[in-house]
Write a protein that holds these residues in place. Structure first.
Motif, PDB file in Angstrom:
ATOM      1  N   SER A 110      57.453  20.451  25.819  1.00 20.72           N
ATOM      2  CA  SER A 110      58.825  21.718  25.468  1.00 20.72           C
ATOM      3  C   SER A 110      57.767  22.858  24.715  1.00 20.72           C
ATOM      4  N   GLY A 111      58.249  24.142  24.792  1.00 22.56           N
ATOM      5  CA  GLY A 111      57.560  25.076  24.063  1.00 22.56           C
ATOM      6  C   GLY A 111      57.145  24.327  22.341  1.00 22.56           C
ATOM      7  N   GLU A 112      58.369  24.023  21.612  1.00 17.22           N
ATOM      8  CA  GLU A 112      57.735  23.677  20.333  1.00 17.22           C
ATOM      9  C   GLU A 112      57.126  22.593  20.074  1.00 17.22           C
ATOM     10  N   GLU A 113      57.002  21.360  20.928  1.00 22.20           N
ATOM     11  CA  GLU A 113      55.754  20.944  21.620  1.00 22.20           C
ATOM     12  C   GLU A 113      54.440  21.491  21.705  1.00 22.20           C
ATOM     13  N   ALA A 114      55.090  21.564  22.258  1.00 21.07           N
ATOM     14  CA  ALA A 114      52.973  22.598  22.509  1.00 21.07           C
ATOM     15  C   ALA A 114      52.824  23.582  21.692  1.00 21.07           C
TER      16      ALA A 114
ATOM     17  N   GLU B 279      48.242  23.527  17.937  1.00 21.47           N
ATOM     18  CA  GLU B 279      47.422  23.484  16.946  1.00 21.47           C
ATOM     19  C   GLU B 279      46.655  22.368  16.069  1.00 21.47           C
ATOM     20  N   ILE B 280      47.009  21.176  16.936  1.00 23.23           N
ATOM     21  CA  ILE B 280      46.162  20.129  16.576  1.00 23.23           C
ATOM     22  C   ILE B 280      45.088  19.827  17.486  1.00 23.23           C
ATOM     23  N   THR B 281      45.461  20.246  18.626  1.00 21.32           N
ATOM     24  CA  THR B 281      44.549  19.623  19.909  1.00 21.32           C
ATOM     25  C   THR B 281      43.333  20.858  20.058  1.00 21.32           C
TER      26      THR B 281
ATOM     27  N   THR C 139      52.963  32.688  21.146  1.00 20.60           N
ATOM     28  CA  THR C 139      53.583  32.614  19.779  1.00 20.60           C
ATOM     29  C   THR C 139      51.632  31.598  19.908  1.00 20.60           C
ATOM     30  N   ILE C 140      51.175  30.730  20.682  1.00 24.07           N
ATOM     31  CA  ILE C 140      49.878  30.271  20.559  1.00 24.07           C
ATOM     32  C   ILE C 140      48.997  31.550  21.122  1.00 24.07           C
TER      33      ILE C 140
END
Length: 127
Positions: A36-40, A45-47, A70-71
């Motif tokens: 999902s976009g939220e999960e992406a 941010e983590i990886t 956003t990213i």
């Protein structure tokens, strides 16, 4: 080029696993798959991958184009869109986010490799 980390964002599990396998065969690292976009956004941010392969049509409140924007705004990570949809409205929205590539599904491994290499090289040269 090998060893770069690529985050796969695809809501169809079988398709995501197929892409992951292709990427690993090419020598890339796939630290995670998001559906999902939220999960992406969270996984980016983590990886902090070198590149994101982003499906445009995702389940959830945020589509791939919004997630990519956003990213890009937050982390400056290059995005290559993967999509089965190529109508004019979607292409125009996608173009506004300045992606590093756009691949229409289904695609050949050679097309994926070429697009990724060009995107990574372009991003590297921009830095």
């Amino acid at each position: 080029m090998t060893g770069e980390k690529i985050l796969v964002v695809e809501d169809e599990k079988i398709v995501a696993l197929g892409i992951k396998r292709m990427l690993k065969n090419m020598g890339y690292i796939v630290p995670s798959i998001a559906s999902s976009g939220e999960e992406a956004i969270k996984k980016a941010e983590i990886t902090f991958p070198d590149l994101i392969l982003m499906d445009i049509m995702l389940k959830g409140d945020i589509d791939g184009i919004t997630a990519a924007q956003t990213i890009s705004d937050r982390m400056k990570i290059p995005v290559v869109y993967l999509t089965a949809y190529s109508d004019d409205k979607i292409i125009q929205r996608a173009k506004e986010t300045c992606p590093y590539g756009y691949i229409t599904k289904p695609f050949e491994e050679s097309d994926l490799r070429a697009t990724i290499e060009l995107a990574l090289d372009t991003h590297k040269n921009e830095k």
